[in-house]
Design an enzyme around this catalytic site. Sequence first.
Site, PDB file in Angstrom:
ATOM      1  N   TYR A  33       0.827  -1.212   0.000  1.00 18.53           N
ATOM      2  CA  TYR A  33       0.000   0.000   0.000  1.00 18.53           C
ATOM      3  C   TYR A  33       0.858   1.257   0.000  1.00 18.53           C
ATOM      4  O   TYR A  33       2.072   1.218   0.223  1.00 18.53           O
ATOM      5  CB  TYR A  33      -0.925   0.017   1.220  1.00 18.53           C
ATOM      6  CG  TYR A  33      -0.234   0.387   2.520  1.00 18.53           C
ATOM      7  CD1 TYR A  33      -0.367   1.660   3.070  1.00 18.53           C
ATOM      8  CD2 TYR A  33       0.574  -0.529   3.190  1.00 18.53           C
ATOM      9  CE1 TYR A  33       0.268   1.999   4.255  1.00 18.53           C
ATOM     10  CE2 TYR A  33       1.208  -0.201   4.376  1.00 18.53           C
ATOM     11  CZ  TYR A  33       1.053   1.072   4.895  1.00 18.53           C
ATOM     12  OH  TYR A  33       1.693   1.423   6.058  1.00 18.53           O
ATOM     13  N   LYS A 147       6.505  -1.875   1.703  1.00 13.53           N
ATOM     14  CA  LYS A 147       5.400  -1.219   2.410  1.00 13.53           C
ATOM     15  C   LYS A 147       4.180  -2.142   2.349  1.00 13.53           C
ATOM     16  O   LYS A 147       3.255  -1.950   1.550  1.00 13.53           O
ATOM     17  CB  LYS A 147       5.102   0.154   1.820  1.00 13.53           C
ATOM     18  CG  LYS A 147       4.258   1.053   2.732  1.00 13.53           C
ATOM     19  CD  LYS A 147       4.204   2.460   2.187  1.00 13.53           C
ATOM     20  CE  LYS A 147       3.303   3.364   3.025  1.00 13.53           C
ATOM     21  NZ  LYS A 147       3.830   3.621   4.373  1.00 13.53           N
ATOM     22  N   GLU A 180      13.135   3.357  13.369  1.00 10.12           N
ATOM     23  CA  GLU A 180      12.170   4.391  12.994  1.00 10.12           C
ATOM     24  C   GLU A 180      10.994   4.318  13.955  1.00 10.12           C
ATOM     25  O   GLU A 180      11.028   3.563  14.927  1.00 10.12           O
ATOM     26  CB  GLU A 180      11.720   4.212  11.542  1.00 10.12           C
ATOM     27  CG  GLU A 180      11.151   2.836  11.229  1.00 10.12           C
ATOM     28  CD  GLU A 180      10.933   2.609   9.740  1.00 10.12           C
ATOM     29  OE1 GLU A 180      10.774   3.587   8.993  1.00 10.12           O
ATOM     30  OE2 GLU A 180      10.915   1.438   9.320  1.00 10.12           O
ATOM     31  N   LEU A 204      11.622   1.672   6.245  1.00  7.94           N
ATOM     32  CA  LEU A 204      10.953   2.016   5.002  1.00  7.94           C
ATOM     33  C   LEU A 204      11.622   3.270   4.443  1.00  7.94           C
ATOM     34  O   LEU A 204      11.838   4.239   5.179  1.00  7.94           O
ATOM     35  CB  LEU A 204       9.470   2.278   5.245  1.00  7.94           C
ATOM     36  CG  LEU A 204       8.670   2.663   4.008  1.00  7.94           C
ATOM     37  CD1 LEU A 204       8.536   1.471   3.069  1.00  7.94           C
ATOM     38  CD2 LEU A 204       7.290   3.190   4.394  1.00  7.94           C
TER      39      LEU A 204
END
Length: 224
Positions: A33, A147, A180, A204
């Site tokens: 996505y 993702k 992250e 990512l």
Amino acid sequence: MAAIAYVNGTISSIEDARVSVEDRGLQFGHSVYEVVYAINGAYFRLAEHLARLERSRRAAEIPPPAAPDEIAAVARRLLEMSAEREGALYVQITAGTAPRQHVRVAPVAPTLIMTFRPLARAQEGAGGDGVRLITHPDLRWVRRDIKATTLLPNVLAREEAARRGAYEALLYEPNGVITECSAANFFAVVDGQLRTHPSDGKILEGVTRAAVLELCGALGLVCD
């Protein structure tokens, strides 16, 4: 206008949108996505988001539901139909509908899902005082560069942050290295040096992250 949805060529309200209970995105999380924000009536780096979607789709071994330029055309159509200036576009590609079993025994047509929701822009200066974070073990799978919609570790970390009165969870590996946040890349100033985790598959590769690094280069700032 109310939020609108697009599923394999059909546009409807989100409430009326439908996918099969045997869609592999639902059964296995076999889907990827992107989320793209519209600001002042235009998408922020739509091409870059769709390029990353294409990389994720290939890595997840999902056939293409449409060419990136066709997906971009639908995205612009949804923005136009919404008549909104600010909003969030969600694009999801699943491995399609088939009887539930791990191995696909025949070619399966992918499912393309897109939604557009109007959003109120945050007030100017909001967040200037910062937000609270918690630290949380990074329990995600190793291919964080894809993702994918398999976001259970992210969801649990973010919910833990909310229970503790924080805005986000800052994820760390067993060796203590920060990767992250649950839904964002992370930058920090350490001893006067701007730092962020490298794009090595453990995070990512964020589109906004890339924009920040471009700005750093333009300003002559070093980010390690």
